[in-house]
Design an enzyme around this catalytic site. Structure first.
Site, short mmCIF file in Angstrom:
data_model
loop_
_atom_site.label_atom_id
_atom_site.label_comp_id
_atom_site.label_asym_id
_atom_site.label_seq_id
_atom_site.Cartn_x
_atom_site.Cartn_y
_atom_site.Cartn_z
N LYS A 127 -2.86 33.93 -25.55
CA LYS A 127 -3.18 32.43 -25.38
C LYS A 127 -4.48 32.18 -24.73
O LYS A 127 -4.97 33.01 -23.90
CB LYS A 127 -1.84 31.93 -24.71
CG LYS A 127 -1.77 30.38 -24.86
CD LYS A 127 -0.91 30.00 -26.13
CE LYS A 127 -0.69 28.63 -26.33
NZ LYS A 127 -0.13 28.39 -27.54
N ASP A 167 -3.37 24.10 -30.00
CA ASP A 167 -2.05 23.98 -29.15
C ASP A 167 -2.48 22.33 -28.76
O ASP A 167 -3.30 21.70 -28.97
CB ASP A 167 -2.09 24.92 -28.05
CG ASP A 167 -0.75 25.00 -27.12
OD1 ASP A 167 0.20 25.51 -27.89
OD2 ASP A 167 -0.66 24.11 -26.16
P1 NDP Z 1 -0.50 17.84 -28.89
O1 NDP Z 1 -1.74 17.61 -28.32
O2 NDP Z 1 -0.79 17.55 -30.49
O3 NDP Z 1 0.72 16.67 -28.58
C1 NDP Z 1 0.99 16.88 -26.96
C2 NDP Z 1 2.01 15.57 -27.00
O4 NDP Z 1 2.88 15.94 -25.71
C3 NDP Z 1 1.13 14.33 -26.76
O5 NDP Z 1 2.06 13.34 -27.21
C4 NDP Z 1 1.05 14.46 -25.32
O6 NDP Z 1 1.07 13.08 -24.70
C5 NDP Z 1 2.55 14.92 -25.02
N1 NDP Z 1 2.00 15.56 -23.42
C6 NDP Z 1 1.34 16.64 -23.20
N2 NDP Z 1 1.40 16.83 -21.92
C7 NDP Z 1 2.31 15.92 -21.43
C8 NDP Z 1 2.75 15.86 -20.20
N3 NDP Z 1 2.28 16.45 -19.01
N4 NDP Z 1 3.58 14.92 -19.99
C9 NDP Z 1 4.08 14.07 -20.91
N5 NDP Z 1 3.65 14.20 -22.17
C10 NDP Z 1 2.82 15.10 -22.46
O7 NDP Z 1 0.33 19.19 -28.97
P2 NDP Z 1 1.22 19.82 -29.61
O8 NDP Z 1 2.17 18.80 -30.34
O9 NDP Z 1 0.30 20.78 -30.63
O10 NDP Z 1 1.94 20.70 -28.65
C11 NDP Z 1 3.25 20.24 -28.28
C12 NDP Z 1 4.09 21.53 -27.75
O11 NDP Z 1 4.35 22.28 -28.74
C13 NDP Z 1 3.27 22.19 -26.46
O12 NDP Z 1 4.36 22.92 -25.62
C14 NDP Z 1 2.93 23.54 -27.28
O13 NDP Z 1 2.57 24.36 -26.45
C15 NDP Z 1 3.76 23.59 -28.23
N6 NDP Z 1 3.66 24.44 -29.53
C16 NDP Z 1 2.64 23.86 -30.34
C17 NDP Z 1 2.26 24.69 -31.54
C18 NDP Z 1 1.15 24.08 -32.58
O14 NDP Z 1 1.35 24.61 -33.67
N7 NDP Z 1 0.62 23.06 -32.19
C19 NDP Z 1 3.13 26.06 -31.95
C20 NDP Z 1 3.90 26.20 -31.05
C21 NDP Z 1 4.26 25.64 -29.83
P3 NDP Z 1 -0.42 12.62 -24.06
O15 NDP Z 1 -1.42 12.55 -25.21
O16 NDP Z 1 -0.37 11.38 -23.26
O17 NDP Z 1 -0.94 13.82 -23.21
#
Ligand code: NDP
Length: 447
Positions: A127, A167
């Site tokens: 990662k 991510d």
């Molecule tokens: P994105 O950046 O596309 O979206 C993240 C979302 O989560 C946004 O809505 C963001 O809001 C919110 N968010 C992030 N940090 C916080 C926080 N501290 N408090 C509240 N809301 C928060 O990321 P992904 O959708 O790709 O990833 C989401 C999760 O899924 C993560 O845990 C990631 O590790 C996991 N994941 C992702 C994969 C992928 O293929 N993308 C694969 C496997 C797991 P804001 O814009 O306000 O920050």
């Protein structure tokens, strides 16, 4: 494995990696499952496999200088933790978020080892990321940052060595800039060095949707195993990024009704069901905030600023935002409101207390390393297509993803049964993921 060894090891990991609470949490969670191995596999203890697994093979920390639109020099910190390559090249995403530090990258990399093993595909765990915040940056600033980041990282990557993906904060725009810089520096069109690429330059259909789709498919399997289904179920989703949006899409395809979405500013509750076209327009096209959804949707939709999405009554919870977003208090509220199943789209979104409350209440809990493995699995399918110089159809790729998620679900349940914890998905995922990696490490000797 004798109990003392696990306790000793846990203490050593904490002492050797101070001030990394998320990493400690992830290690504790896996090691607690490994207690169930008992004395069945003395060979793992003899070769100190668990101790080796808790130590990354390689950790990189580097300076990322770049120039903003005002001509000022900015300095960020980049990370790549190459955790375990027993099953294949290091594989795992890059996270760009101001909260990123070494401990967070290590927790994510550690989880990735077991997740990738569970997919059944030949990928190791890693990662990376940076404490860079893409929010509010211009495209040019994001490009300059990505170019600087790759100028250091490229020397550690390769399709047989280390293959990053996206991510939080890293989507197709960032992958494009990173790939462009890699190609420029190396003078090689090495498609297999990054996944999540655009469709016209080596990407795979379904990769964008894969994590969210996979999570909903996994939840559907969990429901089926207790005689239920998505039909008419009210589903709470947190986040509004890549994972959340496509989890909502698949929930709707499977007959459920997703009623929430959120970001770090608050959540929306839309009792008539989230309007996916509107959500995509705001979050993907306009890079806007979730607060705009309620204003533009009208009707019964409401926005709760700084609210906790888990206050909303729901049958199924899919936390898809970030780590430790669902704590014990929220879990108790969800259980009281009649929660039937929880499946993690994000990595480690449920705290230890929350997981314990679900267990006490008999609510099946699907851990991220199983439920969100669809993203990395489809990344491995992207690598397969790149190696074949081929591209598969959406239908074929989605069928592969669905089968992988069903297999992971079956593996979790079968392993949990075998080790006398029926229905415990976390136990099943940890042990099954661990054993495959452990057996490969044993075969390689002390290397
Ligand atoms: P994105 O950046 O596309 O979206 C993240 C979302 O989560 C946004 O809505 C963001 O809001 C919110 N968010 C992030 N940090 C916080 C926080 N501290 N408090 C509240 N809301 C928060 O990321 P992904 O959708 O790709 O990833 C989401 C999760 O899924 C993560 O845990 C990631 O590790 C996991 N994941 C992702 C994969 C992928 O293929 N993308 C694969 C496997 C797991 P804001 O814009 O306000 O920050």
């Amino acid at each position: 494995m004798p109990l003392e060894t696990i306790d000793d090891l846990q203490e050593k990991v904490i002492a050797r990696n101070p001030a990394e609470p998320e990493f400690h949490q992830a290690v504790r969670e896996v090691l607690s499952s490994l207690r169930a191995l008992g004395n069945r596999h003395p060979e793992y203890a003899d070769a100190r496999i668990v101790a080796q697994m808790c130590e990354p093979e390689r950790q990189l920390i580097f300076r990322v200088p770049w120039v903003d639109d005002k001509g000022q020099v900015q300095v960020n910190r980049g990370f790549r933790v190459e955790f375990n390559s027993a099953l294949g090249p290091y594989k795992g995403g890059l996270r760009f978020h101001p909260s990123v530090n070494l401990g967070i990258i290590k927790f994510l990399g550690f989880e990735q080892i077991f997740k990738n093993s569970l997919t059944g595909l030949p990928i190791g765990g890693g990662k990376g990321g940076a404490d860079f915040d893409p929010h509010g940056k211009s495209d040019d600033e994001v490009m300059r940052f990505c170019q600087s980041f790759m100028t250091e990282l490229y020397r550690y990557l390769g399709e047989y060595t280390d293959v990053p993906a996206g991510d939080i904060g890293v989507g197709s725009r960032e992958i494009g800039y990173l790939f462009g810089q890699y190609k420029r520096i190396t003078n090689r069109y090495e498609s297999g060095v990054l996944t999540g690429k655009g469709l016209s330059w080596g990407g795979s259909l379904v990769r964008t949707e894969a994590t969210g789709y996979g999570c909903a498919i996994f939840a559907g399997e969990m429901l089926a195993s207790i005689g239920g289904s998505f039909d008419g179920a009210r589903v709470g989703v947190s986040g509004s990024g890549n994972v959340a949006i496509y989890a909502i899409e698949k929930v709707h395809q499977l007959g459920g009704l997703a009623v929430t979405a959120s970001d770090s500013g608050g959540y929306v509750y839309d009792p008539d069901g989230i309007d996916l076209d509107l959500l995509k327009q705001i979050k993907l096209e306009e890079r806007g905030r979730i607060s705009e959804y309620a204003q533009r949707r009208g009707g019964n939709a409401k926005y709760v600023k700084n609210g906790c999405v888990w206050e909303v009554p729901m049958d199924i919870a899919l936390p898809c935002a970030t780590q430790n977003e669902l704590d014990g208090k929220s879990a108790a509220k969800l259980v009281k409101n009649g929660l039937r199943v929880v499946a993690e789209g994000a990595n480690m979104p449920c705290t230890h207390d929350a997981v314990a409350i679900f267990a006490d209440a008999g609510v099946p809990y699907g851990p991220g390393k199983a439920a969100n493995a669809g993203g990395v699995a489809t990344s491995a399918l992207e690598m397969q297509q790149n190696a074949e110089r081929d591209s598969w159809t959406f239908e074929y790729t989605e069928a592969r993803l669905t089968q992988i998620m069903k297999n992971i679900h079956e593996t979790c349940l079968a392993t949990a049964d075998k080790y006398n914890h029926p229905g415990n998905y976390a136990m099943g995922a940890n042990i099954a993921g661990f054993r495959k990696v452990a057996d490969a490490m044993l075969a390689f000797g002390v290397v």
